[in-house]
Design a protein around this motif. Structure first.
Motif, PDB file in Angstrom:
ATOM      1  N   LEU A 139       0.796  -1.220   0.000  1.00  0.00           N
ATOM      2  CA  LEU A 139       0.000   0.000   0.000  1.00  0.00           C
ATOM      3  C   LEU A 139       0.831   1.274   0.000  1.00  0.00           C
ATOM      4  N   ASN A 140       2.075   1.223   0.431  1.00  0.00           N
ATOM      5  CA  ASN A 140       2.939   2.405   0.321  1.00  0.00           C
ATOM      6  C   ASN A 140       3.181   2.733  -1.147  1.00  0.00           C
ATOM      7  N   SER A 141       3.447   1.715  -1.957  1.00  0.00           N
ATOM      8  CA  SER A 141       3.634   1.949  -3.388  1.00  0.00           C
ATOM      9  C   SER A 141       2.324   2.361  -4.046  1.00  0.00           C
ATOM     10  N   LEU A 142       1.205   1.764  -3.602  1.00  0.00           N
ATOM     11  CA  LEU A 142      -0.101   2.165  -4.134  1.00  0.00           C
ATOM     12  C   LEU A 142      -0.330   3.647  -3.877  1.00  0.00           C
ATOM     13  N   ARG A 143      -0.009   4.102  -2.675  1.00  0.00           N
ATOM     14  CA  ARG A 143      -0.192   5.520  -2.333  1.00  0.00           C
ATOM     15  C   ARG A 143       0.637   6.411  -3.256  1.00  0.00           C
ATOM     16  N   SER A 144       1.810   5.941  -3.673  1.00  0.00           N
ATOM     17  CA  SER A 144       2.681   6.759  -4.517  1.00  0.00           C
ATOM     18  C   SER A 144       2.108   6.984  -5.913  1.00  0.00           C
ATOM     19  N   THR A 145       1.087   6.217  -6.306  1.00  0.00           N
ATOM     20  CA  THR A 145       0.465   6.387  -7.623  1.00  0.00           C
ATOM     21  C   THR A 145      -0.615   7.469  -7.611  1.00  0.00           C
ATOM     22  N   MET A 146      -0.967   7.958  -6.423  1.00  0.00           N
ATOM     23  CA  MET A 146      -2.089   8.889  -6.271  1.00  0.00           C
ATOM     24  C   MET A 146      -1.622  10.323  -6.063  1.00  0.00           C
ATOM     25  N   ASP A 166      -2.382  14.157  -4.280  1.00  0.00           N
ATOM     26  CA  ASP A 166      -2.595  14.510  -2.878  1.00  0.00           C
ATOM     27  C   ASP A 166      -4.018  14.225  -2.422  1.00  0.00           C
ATOM     28  N   SER A 167      -4.970  14.314  -3.359  1.00  0.00           N
ATOM     29  CA  SER A 167      -6.357  14.016  -3.014  1.00  0.00           C
ATOM     30  C   SER A 167      -6.957  13.103  -4.073  1.00  0.00           C
ATOM     31  N   MET A 168      -8.006  12.387  -3.671  1.00  0.00           N
ATOM     32  CA  MET A 168      -8.672  11.424  -4.553  1.00  0.00           C
ATOM     33  C   MET A 168     -10.178  11.573  -4.417  1.00  0.00           C
ATOM     34  N   ASN A 169     -10.859  11.259  -5.500  1.00  0.00           N
ATOM     35  CA  ASN A 169     -12.306  11.080  -5.499  1.00  0.00           C
ATOM     36  C   ASN A 169     -12.562   9.644  -5.917  1.00  0.00           C
ATOM     37  N   VAL A 170     -13.380   8.935  -5.150  1.00  0.00           N
ATOM     38  CA  VAL A 170     -13.636   7.523  -5.395  1.00  0.00           C
ATOM     39  C   VAL A 170     -15.132   7.279  -5.403  1.00  0.00           C
ATOM     40  N   ASN A 171     -15.591   6.521  -6.404  1.00  0.00           N
ATOM     41  CA  ASN A 171     -16.958   6.016  -6.451  1.00  0.00           C
ATOM     42  C   ASN A 171     -16.849   4.500  -6.440  1.00  0.00           C
ATOM     43  N   GLY A 172     -17.130   3.887  -5.301  1.00  0.00           N
ATOM     44  CA  GLY A 172     -17.016   2.439  -5.169  1.00  0.00           C
ATOM     45  C   GLY A 172     -18.192   1.717  -5.795  1.00  0.00           C
ATOM     46  N   SER A 173     -17.975   0.465  -6.121  1.00  0.00           N
ATOM     47  CA  SER A 173     -19.019  -0.332  -6.765  1.00  0.00           C
ATOM     48  C   SER A 173     -20.205  -0.595  -5.843  1.00  0.00           C
ATOM     49  N   ASN A 174     -20.012  -0.458  -4.541  1.00  0.00           N
ATOM     50  CA  ASN A 174     -21.090  -0.697  -3.579  1.00  0.00           C
ATOM     51  C   ASN A 174     -21.807   0.587  -3.180  1.00  0.00           C
ATOM     52  N   GLY A 175     -21.525   1.683  -3.885  1.00  0.00           N
ATOM     53  CA  GLY A 175     -22.169   2.955  -3.580  1.00  0.00           C
ATOM     54  C   GLY A 175     -21.364   3.846  -2.652  1.00  0.00           C
ATOM     55  N   LEU A 205      -8.308  13.720   1.139  1.00  0.00           N
ATOM     56  CA  LEU A 205      -6.877  13.464   1.066  1.00  0.00           C
ATOM     57  C   LEU A 205      -6.602  11.984   0.842  1.00  0.00           C
ATOM     58  N   SER A 206      -5.653  11.714  -0.035  1.00  0.00           N
ATOM     59  CA  SER A 206      -5.305  10.324  -0.345  1.00  0.00           C
ATOM     60  C   SER A 206      -4.806   9.581   0.891  1.00  0.00           C
ATOM     61  N   ASP A 207      -4.136  10.258   1.803  1.00  0.00           N
ATOM     62  CA  ASP A 207      -3.676   9.596   3.025  1.00  0.00           C
ATOM     63  C   ASP A 207      -4.852   9.074   3.842  1.00  0.00           C
ATOM     64  N   PHE A 226     -11.354   7.732  -9.344  1.00  0.00           N
ATOM     65  CA  PHE A 226     -11.502   6.301  -9.576  1.00  0.00           C
ATOM     66  C   PHE A 226     -12.981   5.949  -9.439  1.00  0.00           C
ATOM     67  N   SER A 227     -13.514   5.248 -10.424  1.00  0.00           N
ATOM     68  CA  SER A 227     -14.900   4.804 -10.363  1.00  0.00           C
ATOM     69  C   SER A 227     -14.940   3.325 -10.738  1.00  0.00           C
ATOM     70  N   GLN A 228     -15.649   2.526  -9.929  1.00  0.00           N
ATOM     71  CA  GLN A 228     -15.608   1.072 -10.067  1.00  0.00           C
ATOM     72  C   GLN A 228     -16.995   0.493 -10.311  1.00  0.00           C
ATOM     73  N   TYR A 229     -17.042  -0.500 -11.208  1.00  0.00           N
ATOM     74  CA  TYR A 229     -18.272  -1.217 -11.530  1.00  0.00           C
ATOM     75  C   TYR A 229     -17.992  -2.703 -11.364  1.00  0.00           C
ATOM     76  N   LYS A 230     -18.895  -3.402 -10.685  1.00  0.00           N
ATOM     77  CA  LYS A 230     -18.644  -4.799 -10.286  1.00  0.00           C
ATOM     78  C   LYS A 230     -19.754  -5.715 -10.752  1.00  0.00           C
TER      79      LYS A 230
END
Length: 133
Positions: free
Chosen positions: A29-36, A38-47, A53-55, A125-129
């Motif tokens: 997850l440290n490397s995952l964080r490095s791809t983002m 400073d801030s993120m918007n996320v729409n998860g598949s479960n609503g 902030l990405s942290d 990031f927006s996810q569809y499942k």
């Protein structure tokens, strides 16, 4: 859509996105964080939605990832698109994920995710499942 699209996207953007899935799969997850950014918007598949902030996002994702004993991701395809209107790049990926929880429960699904990349970092990031049974 209210924009013009092109495929004029550097290969570094899909590589960034694909690496983020590898980092999730391996629990890095440290490397995952490095791809983002400073801030993120996320729409998860479960609503579930997140904007901040990405942290803070990583704290939530770390808790969920810690509940899993293994993750297997099989990437099927990806496509890169550039929005001429706002200058953002969108990397869409299609894949199968199998999550094994520490409790022994196994969850598998096909996903289609849209990842926005701006200035070399993921910002949306927006996810569809589609669950598999």
């Amino acid at each position: 859509y209210n924009t013009t699209w092109s495929y004029d996207v550097s290969d570094s953007d899909p590589l960034l996105v694909l690496n983020s899935y590898k980092y999730w799969e391996t629990g890095d997850l440290n490397s995952l964080r490095s791809t983002m950014g400073d801030s993120m918007n996320v729409n998860g598949s479960n609503g579930w939605k997140f904007s901040g902030l990405s942290d803070s996002l990583m704290t939530r994702w770390q808790t969920f990832r810690d509940s899993l004993s293994s993750v297997s991701i099989s990437m099927d395809a990806w496509e890169k698109n550039h929005s001429v209107k706002d200058g953002a790049n969108f990397i869409t990926v299609w894949y199968k994920e199998i999550d094994t929880y520490k409790t022994g429960k196994v969850d598998s699904a096909n996903f289609a995710d849209i990842n926005q990349v701006k200035d070399g970092k993921m910002t949306w990031f927006s996810q569809y499942k589609q669950a598999l049974k």
